[in-house]
Design a protein around this motif. Structure first.
Motif, PDB file in Angstrom:
ATOM      1  N   LYS A 137      -9.350  -3.524  46.005  1.00 51.77           N
ATOM      2  CA  LYS A 137      -8.600  -4.744  45.366  1.00 51.77           C
ATOM      3  C   LYS A 137      -9.150  -5.379  44.772  1.00 51.77           C
ATOM      4  O   LYS A 137     -10.033  -6.002  45.263  1.00 51.77           O
ATOM      5  CB  LYS A 137      -7.744  -5.401  46.558  1.00 51.77           C
ATOM      6  CG  LYS A 137      -6.581  -6.218  45.995  1.00 51.77           C
ATOM      7  CD  LYS A 137      -5.728  -7.039  46.952  1.00 51.77           C
ATOM      8  CE  LYS A 137      -4.775  -8.016  46.363  1.00 51.77           C
ATOM      9  NZ  LYS A 137      -3.961  -8.777  47.644  1.00 51.77           N
ATOM     10  N   ILE A 138      -8.956  -5.626  43.652  1.00 52.68           N
ATOM     11  CA  ILE A 138      -9.733  -6.530  42.480  1.00 52.68           C
ATOM     12  C   ILE A 138      -9.080  -8.007  42.892  1.00 52.68           C
ATOM     13  O   ILE A 138      -7.956  -8.342  42.561  1.00 52.68           O
ATOM     14  CB  ILE A 138      -9.598  -5.955  41.039  1.00 52.68           C
ATOM     15  CG1 ILE A 138     -10.036  -4.909  40.874  1.00 52.68           C
ATOM     16  CG2 ILE A 138     -10.125  -6.964  40.178  1.00 52.68           C
ATOM     17  CD1 ILE A 138      -9.909  -4.028  39.330  1.00 52.68           C
ATOM     18  N   SER A 139     -10.046  -9.052  42.944  1.00 52.86           N
ATOM     19  CA  SER A 139      -9.787 -10.206  43.140  1.00 52.86           C
ATOM     20  C   SER A 139      -8.945 -10.839  41.857  1.00 52.86           C
ATOM     21  O   SER A 139      -9.382 -10.523  40.918  1.00 52.86           O
ATOM     22  CB  SER A 139     -10.899 -11.134  43.543  1.00 52.86           C
ATOM     23  OG  SER A 139     -10.598 -12.552  43.439  1.00 52.86           O
ATOM     24  N   PRO A 140      -7.866 -11.621  42.045  1.00 54.40           N
ATOM     25  CA  PRO A 140      -7.227 -12.522  40.997  1.00 54.40           C
ATOM     26  C   PRO A 140      -8.073 -13.653  40.440  1.00 54.40           C
ATOM     27  O   PRO A 140      -7.885 -13.986  39.257  1.00 54.40           O
ATOM     28  CB  PRO A 140      -5.984 -13.039  41.410  1.00 54.40           C
ATOM     29  CG  PRO A 140      -6.245 -13.161  42.973  1.00 54.40           C
ATOM     30  CD  PRO A 140      -7.158 -12.176  43.351  1.00 54.40           C
ATOM     31  N   LYS A 141      -9.304 -13.969  41.053  1.00 55.37           N
ATOM     32  CA  LYS A 141     -10.158 -14.901  40.494  1.00 55.37           C
ATOM     33  C   LYS A 141     -11.225 -14.037  39.948  1.00 55.37           C
ATOM     34  O   LYS A 141     -11.844 -13.175  40.177  1.00 55.37           O
ATOM     35  CB  LYS A 141     -10.757 -15.767  41.816  1.00 55.37           C
ATOM     36  CG  LYS A 141      -9.769 -16.632  42.372  1.00 55.37           C
ATOM     37  CD  LYS A 141     -10.398 -17.476  43.489  1.00 55.37           C
ATOM     38  CE  LYS A 141      -9.279 -18.138  44.298  1.00 55.37           C
ATOM     39  NZ  LYS A 141     -10.124 -19.155  45.308  1.00 55.37           N
ATOM     40  N   LYS A 142     -11.321 -14.537  38.708  1.00 56.56           N
ATOM     41  CA  LYS A 142     -11.917 -13.913  37.686  1.00 56.56           C
ATOM     42  C   LYS A 142     -13.489 -13.787  37.944  1.00 56.56           C
ATOM     43  O   LYS A 142     -14.018 -12.673  37.745  1.00 56.56           O
ATOM     44  CB  LYS A 142     -12.085 -14.620  36.146  1.00 56.56           C
ATOM     45  CG  LYS A 142     -12.701 -13.736  35.057  1.00 56.56           C
ATOM     46  CD  LYS A 142     -12.588 -14.432  33.700  1.00 56.56           C
ATOM     47  CE  LYS A 142     -13.234 -13.387  32.609  1.00 56.56           C
ATOM     48  NZ  LYS A 142     -13.013 -14.077  31.459  1.00 56.56           N
ATOM     49  N   ALA A 145     -13.761 -11.412  40.778  1.00 56.86           N
ATOM     50  CA  ALA A 145     -13.567  -9.971  40.598  1.00 56.86           C
ATOM     51  C   ALA A 145     -14.894  -9.301  39.680  1.00 56.86           C
ATOM     52  O   ALA A 145     -15.237  -8.249  39.911  1.00 56.86           O
ATOM     53  CB  ALA A 145     -12.484  -9.908  39.388  1.00 56.86           C
ATOM     54  N   HIS A 149     -16.446  -6.165  41.523  1.00 51.13           N
ATOM     55  CA  HIS A 149     -16.055  -4.884  40.702  1.00 51.13           C
ATOM     56  C   HIS A 149     -16.708  -4.818  39.338  1.00 51.13           C
ATOM     57  O   HIS A 149     -17.218  -5.810  38.642  1.00 51.13           O
ATOM     58  CB  HIS A 149     -14.560  -4.950  40.549  1.00 51.13           C
ATOM     59  CG  HIS A 149     -13.865  -4.652  41.783  1.00 51.13           C
ATOM     60  ND1 HIS A 149     -13.446  -5.474  42.578  1.00 51.13           N
ATOM     61  CD2 HIS A 149     -13.022  -3.324  42.197  1.00 51.13           C
ATOM     62  CE1 HIS A 149     -12.796  -4.747  43.856  1.00 51.13           C
ATOM     63  NE2 HIS A 149     -12.667  -3.680  43.456  1.00 51.13           N
TER      64      HIS A 149
END
Length: 256
Positions: A137-142, A145, A149
């Motif tokens: 799952k890619i974090s919503p925090k840039k 992320a 990733h």
């Protein structure tokens, strides 16, 4: 290094002790914080008085800070693409009175050979994102992320940048996940960065390795030496003797 609180700009920021030569670092609890990977990589790097080091994707700047204590390199640069993160890392440099030796640049690591010039460093280090875009799952925090990733830079991008930045005979140091070992070796050899040292990292002695440290040299001949594994925890859950030395001894690594 006094009045460290003066370097904080947000109520979510804190100053952490790096337990190395009195070094401290600013981190934000809502941002990506460094892990043991960066500490083990910094301890693996060897650099002397004539070396110029760059850390690709420096984040909090922890690797340049640690390398200022663990090596004798007179010039250490960290490049970070997120302005807010780079600015925080720069404050850590100032807080540690390292402005004349360590520099943080806000920029895209893929553009580093153009920014700094080709073959402008003798040592490149990196703790790059481990996961492809289709994994986990890619974090919503840039910033989180990007750190975890391949949102902003792939393994190929990192290796390409390193190959462009390194002088002939220069050294590339990386920490990475074992399940991407073959990817890493392929990319390194594809860019004439020959793997020379490999060390696996195991959570416990009975566990399979989940990380590895690699040293590759630009233009070197073939021949890979595999070092004894580095075990992080004893069976009782405490750090092993070697990890304790890495974390808690203020000894400079010998230069090479």
């Amino acid at each position: 290094m006094t009045n460290v609180e003066a370097y904080l700009k947000s109520p979510t920021e804190r100053v952490d002790d790096l337990l190395c030569n009195g070094l401290k670092i600013i981190q934000d609890k809502n941002s990506y914080c460094f892990s043991i990977d960066a500490v083990l990589l910094s301890n693996f790097v060897r650099a002397g008085k004539k070396d110029r080091i760059i850390d690709l994707g420096t984040g909090s700047g922890v690797i340049p800070l640690l390398l200022s204590a663990k090596t004798e390199a007179p010039k250490i640069v960290g490049i970070e693409m997120l302005e807010e993160v780079a600015e925080r890392a720069e404050r850590s440099v100032l807080m540690n009175n390292l402005k004349g030796r360590v520099k943080i640049i806000c920029g895209d690591l893929k553009e580093a050979p153009r920014i700094f010039g080709r073959e402008s460093f003798t040592v490149v280090v990196t703790n790059p994102p481990y996961m492809r875009m289709d994994e986990g799952k890619i974090s919503p925090k840039k910033d989180i992320a990007i750190a975890r990733h391949e949102v902003a830079a792939t393994l190929e991008d990192v290796v390409n940048a390193a190959a462009g930045l390194l002088t002939f005979g220069g050294k590339f140091y990386m920490v990475y996940r074992t399940w991407r070992l073959t990817d890493a070796i392929f990319e390194l050899k594809n860019r004439a960065l020959e793997p020379k040292l490999l060390r696996f990292i195991q959570p416990r002695a009975a566990d399979p390795p989940n990380l590895f440290l690699v040293l590759a040299q630009k233009g070197a001949g073939s021949g890979l030496k595999i070092l004894p594994p580095l075990v992080v925890y004893n069976d009782d859950g405490n750090y092993t003797e070697e990890i304790n030395r890495i974390y808690f001894e203020d000894l400079k690594s010998s230069s090479s």
